[in-house]
Structure formats: C-alpha cells, structure tokens
Scaffold this active site. Structure first.
Site, PDB file in Angstrom:
ATOM      1  N   PHE A 132      44.071  38.927  41.197  1.00 36.91           N
ATOM      2  CA  PHE A 132      42.984  40.672  40.601  1.00 36.91           C
ATOM      3  C   PHE A 132      41.648  39.342  40.985  1.00 36.91           C
ATOM      4  O   PHE A 132      41.738  38.240  39.812  1.00 36.91           O
ATOM      5  CB  PHE A 132      42.797  41.766  39.930  1.00 36.91           C
ATOM      6  CG  PHE A 132      41.538  42.311  40.197  1.00 36.91           C
ATOM      7  CD1 PHE A 132      41.351  42.745  41.059  1.00 36.91           C
ATOM      8  CD2 PHE A 132      40.488  41.893  38.918  1.00 36.91           C
ATOM      9  CE1 PHE A 132      39.876  43.512  40.823  1.00 36.91           C
ATOM     10  CE2 PHE A 132      38.916  42.602  39.650  1.00 36.91           C
ATOM     11  CZ  PHE A 132      38.629  43.360  40.254  1.00 36.91           C
ATOM     12  N   ASP A 217      41.358  30.544  37.826  1.00 38.07           N
ATOM     13  CA  ASP A 217      40.289  31.852  36.941  1.00 38.07           C
ATOM     14  C   ASP A 217      40.760  32.296  36.089  1.00 38.07           C
ATOM     15  O   ASP A 217      41.790  32.851  36.112  1.00 38.07           O
ATOM     16  CB  ASP A 217      40.908  32.828  38.701  1.00 38.07           C
ATOM     17  CG  ASP A 217      40.114  34.384  38.172  1.00 38.07           C
ATOM     18  OD1 ASP A 217      39.425  34.227  37.275  1.00 38.07           O
ATOM     19  OD2 ASP A 217      39.679  35.064  38.393  1.00 38.07           O
ATOM     20  N   LYS A 246      33.808  37.329  32.106  1.00 38.38           N
ATOM     21  CA  LYS A 246      33.624  38.610  31.238  1.00 38.38           C
ATOM     22  C   LYS A 246      33.349  37.784  29.979  1.00 38.38           C
ATOM     23  O   LYS A 246      32.213  38.077  29.247  1.00 38.38           O
ATOM     24  CB  LYS A 246      35.211  38.593  31.034  1.00 38.38           C
ATOM     25  CG  LYS A 246      35.445  40.002  32.291  1.00 38.38           C
ATOM     26  CD  LYS A 246      37.155  40.097  32.422  1.00 38.38           C
ATOM     27  CE  LYS A 246      37.375  41.470  33.484  1.00 38.38           C
ATOM     28  NZ  LYS A 246      37.891  41.097  34.668  1.00 38.38           N
TER      29      LYS A 246
HETATM   30  C1  PLP Z   1      37.458  40.659  35.893  1.00 36.91           C
HETATM   31  C2  PLP Z   1      38.143  39.934  36.836  1.00 36.91           C
HETATM   32  C3  PLP Z   1      37.452  39.544  37.816  1.00 36.91           C
HETATM   33  C4  PLP Z   1      35.822  40.184  38.580  1.00 36.91           C
HETATM   34  O1  PLP Z   1      34.682  40.034  37.187  1.00 36.91           O
HETATM   35  P1  PLP Z   1      33.782  40.961  37.803  1.00 36.91           P
HETATM   36  O2  PLP Z   1      32.728  40.309  36.607  1.00 36.91           O
HETATM   37  O3  PLP Z   1      34.050  42.145  37.861  1.00 36.91           O
HETATM   38  O4  PLP Z   1      33.236  40.033  39.349  1.00 36.91           O
HETATM   39  C5  PLP Z   1      37.999  38.519  38.551  1.00 36.91           C
HETATM   40  N1  PLP Z   1      39.265  37.350  37.979  1.00 36.91           N
HETATM   41  C6  PLP Z   1      39.318  38.204  37.061  1.00 36.91           C
HETATM   42  C7  PLP Z   1      40.624  37.485  36.549  1.00 36.91           C
HETATM   43  C8  PLP Z   1      39.597  39.488  36.278  1.00 36.91           C
HETATM   44  O5  PLP Z   1      40.005  40.285  35.545  1.00 36.91           O
END
Ligand code: PLP
Length: 390
Positions: A132, A217, A246
C-alpha cells in the site's frame, strides 16, 4: 446534534468512502478516546498509526499553540528556522541526508517516484503485491492491490508488481528501464506482513549492483512504531530514499521524502513543489513529536511493550483455534484470524477498545507508543472474553 443525528446526516454531506465505526468521537487524552455519549475507549488504533504520542500530548499541543501564534504558513519561497531544524533532526535520526516536505504519505511516495525518475532518467518502478503506497493515481498504481486501482483507468505506465518476499522475482523484473524498487519495510494495510529474513537487505544489495534506486516506504513503520526510530534499523538498511508521514508530527498532517545527497541533488528549482509542505506549524510540531519520542524513551517502550503484547497474544493463540498467526515488530502487531475480523472489531468497541482489521482477516494493533503494561493486560483480558464467546 446527538450521535444518531450526526451519523444519519453524514451521507447527505460527506462522500461515502469509508466503512465507519458507529460512534462519534469527541475528544481524547493520552491512550484514551471518548465519544459524544461519554464512553471511554482504549485506543489501540491511534488514528491509523499516527498518534504515536497518544491524543493531545502536552508537547504537541504546546508546539502547535506556540507556533500558531508566531506564524502558521508562509510558502516555500522563503526560508524558515523550523524547516532547517527539522531537516537536521531528520538527517540525524534517519538513514538519509536531505528532505522534501510534503503533507501526506501518498504525496511523499508520489514525490519519491518523481525523484527516482528524474535522477535515473528511467521510468519503471517495481513494487510488491499486497503493498500500500497511497491513493493518488500514481500511488494506487504502485500499490499492489488491484481493488484500489481497478475503477480508475487509464493508470500511468511503468509500474510492475512482484510477490513480496520473492528475491528472484525482483532480480527477474529489473531491466534497463528500471528506476527504482519501492517496498514497505513491513506491509501495513496488506496485513502486517513481515518480510523473510534478509530479504530487504538482499533487495538493497541487488539494487546497488544493478544501479537501481531502493525506496523504502516507512510511512507506517517510521517514528518508533516498530521499536526503532525507523524499520531500516531493524533490517540494517540504507535505502536511497525513505518516505515518511503518519507518525511524523503527532497527528499533525505531514509527509516527507528523505534522500541521500547525490540523489536529492537531481531536483533543481521548479522540479517539484508543495504549497503547504513544510509549513512552520507542521515543522515545529514534528520537531516536538520527534524530540518527545527521544526524550521519553518511547523507542524502548515500543520495543519492550511490543514484545510483551505479542507474547500475550501468542498465549491467546494457544487457547483459540480461530487465531492463525501473531506477528509484528514493536507496537505494529497483526493477529491473523481464520475468519473475517469485522465482528471482533465491533465487539472490541462495545467493550471499550478501538482496534482495526485490515486485509479482511488481520486484526491490527498500532497503539500509541506511550501505552502501558497495565493497559495491554486490560485489553488482553477483554480480547480473551470476546474470543471465548465466538
Ligand atoms: C498510510 C500509508 C500510505 C499513505 O499515506 P496517506 O497519508 O494516507 O497518503 C502510504 N504508504 C504506507 C505504507 C501507508 O501505511
């Protein structure tokens, strides 16, 4: 308006993109959230792994108050002390050297993809199935879950997916057009999926060998979530680019691209931008949040209480066949069920616990890093009670 009226009015004014829990939250303090009807919840969801210091930590509240009185926003065409102080701090605690400030995780990944393409002059991005990476058009394309992108075609070109944990698949996928490999350290939304031992390090080595960038990420895993400031420390990684969001600013919206000097220098004035990114308010809040994580030994707490929590869940697994697996690092823990988890989430809420289920069958626990042993014990007793009824 009361709870019922608010819930009933939502569809008239708010796009129906979330399966919401049927409570209306009013405020929070530390590890607790409260609804409009006065019910108290132990919050093991923390706004999706965002509120690493819990709700309304005084250091966060004061940072926002103080900075808001001085200046909220001024645009990136000016220098500010807050941007530099945070950048120095990020360079110190992360595996990378330079930062570009964004407002979310998706934006950070979007910007990282742009940086990788600009630096390498190549187009292809390899990412993993079940990953994700966000909700923009490019990041839903990078995300290895077709449910997020199937209705939004045409999708941009140049995105390739491989099974997470399969080293050979990455080797086979890399070609002359590959710009970067983009992976989460631990897949969050995909079900708290832990990579096989040495997988990430070997991916990094292959990337180095083949002159391909390695983008990690850490949007969900960063800022103490997994028991270290970044998950790259757990797996001994030095990614070319790290993306974060986050947990960076204690709940204040912020994201960032972190990159090593050589790569970062590929961006020159005009190449990338953000109106809101790196505002004095966002930066001051992130500085307060990161310093609090360091000052209050929350990395230790995440590691130790994560271990404690996981062991307690493993004890529950011995008792209930419905629990298939317990896995995680620090306070990012998944409990995989043989059944769908939505009804457990509902039961938990009715018993005063906010939890989440991801990938249909994985209960995900990402509590604030300030959670205590007593609170974990209380939750385990509650969870035991819920499972005993199933
Ligand atoms: C939540 C998340 C995103 C997206 O972040 P947003 O602030 O919602 O755009 C991207 N990568 C990972 C691993 C995430 O958990």
């Amino acid at each position: 308006m009361n709870t019922k009226e608010i819930i009933n009015s939502y569809p008239n004014y708010i796009m129906n993109t979330y399966g919401r829990q049927s409570i209306v939250l009013s405020h929070g303090k530390g590890t607790r959230a409260f609804d409009l009807d006065g019910n108290e919840y132990l919050d093991l969801f923390a706004g999706i792994a965002v509120n690493n210091l819990g709700h309304s930590h005084p250091n966060i509240v004061n940072a926002i108050k103080d900075q808001a009185e001085k200046m909220i926003h001024c645009s990136n065409v000016y220098y500010t002390p807050q941007q530099l102080e945070l950048a120095e701090l990020l360079a110190k605690i992360s595996p990378n050297d330079e930062v570009f400030y964004q407002n979310s995780g998706a934006e950070a990944n979007e910007g990282a993809i742009k940086l990788a393409r600009k630096f390498t002059g190549k187009g292809e991005i390899i990412s993993a199935n079940n990953s994700f990476h966000g909700r923009t058009i490019a990041t839903i394309t990078a995300t290895g879950q077709p449910k997020y992108s199937k209705d939004y075609k045409p999708l941009p070109e140049g995105f390739i997916h491989v099974p997470f944990g399969d080293l050979k698949a990455i080797k086979d996928a890399i070609n002359d057009n590959t710009a970067a490999v983009l992976l989460e350290a631990i897949q969050g939304e995909g079900g708290v999926n832990i990579p096989p031992e040495n997988y990430l390090k070997e991916v990094e080595n292959i990337c180095k060998e083949k002159d391909v960038l390695f983008i990690l990420d850490e949007v969900q895993t960063g800022f103490g979530r997994c028991g270290k400031m970044f998950a790259s420390e757990i797996f001994n990684l030095n990614p070319d680019i790290t993306t974060v969001a986050k947990g960076i600013a204690g709940g204040f919206p912020m994201g960032a691209i972190l990159a090593n000097h050589e790569i970062a220098k590929a961006f020159i004035p005009g190449d990338h931008g953000s109106t809101f990114g790196g505002s004095p308010l966002a930066c001051a809040t992130a500085i307060a949040s990161i310093n609090t994580i360091l000052d209050e030994n929350l990395l230790e707490n995440s590691k130790n209480l994560g271990e404690y929590f996981k062991n307690k869940l493993l004890e529950l697994k011995e008792q209930y066949d419905v629990i298939v697996d317990v896995r995680g690092y620090g306070l990012m823990i998944g409990l995989e069920l043989s059944i769908e988890g939505a009804s457990i989430v509902d039961e938990a809420r009715k018993n005063g616990f906010l939890i989440n289920c991801t990938a249909d069958k994985v209960l995900r626990f990402v509590p604030p890093l300030i959670i205590t042993k007593i609170e974990i014990d209380r939750f385990i007793i509650g969870l035991n009670k819920i499972f005993s009824k199933f």
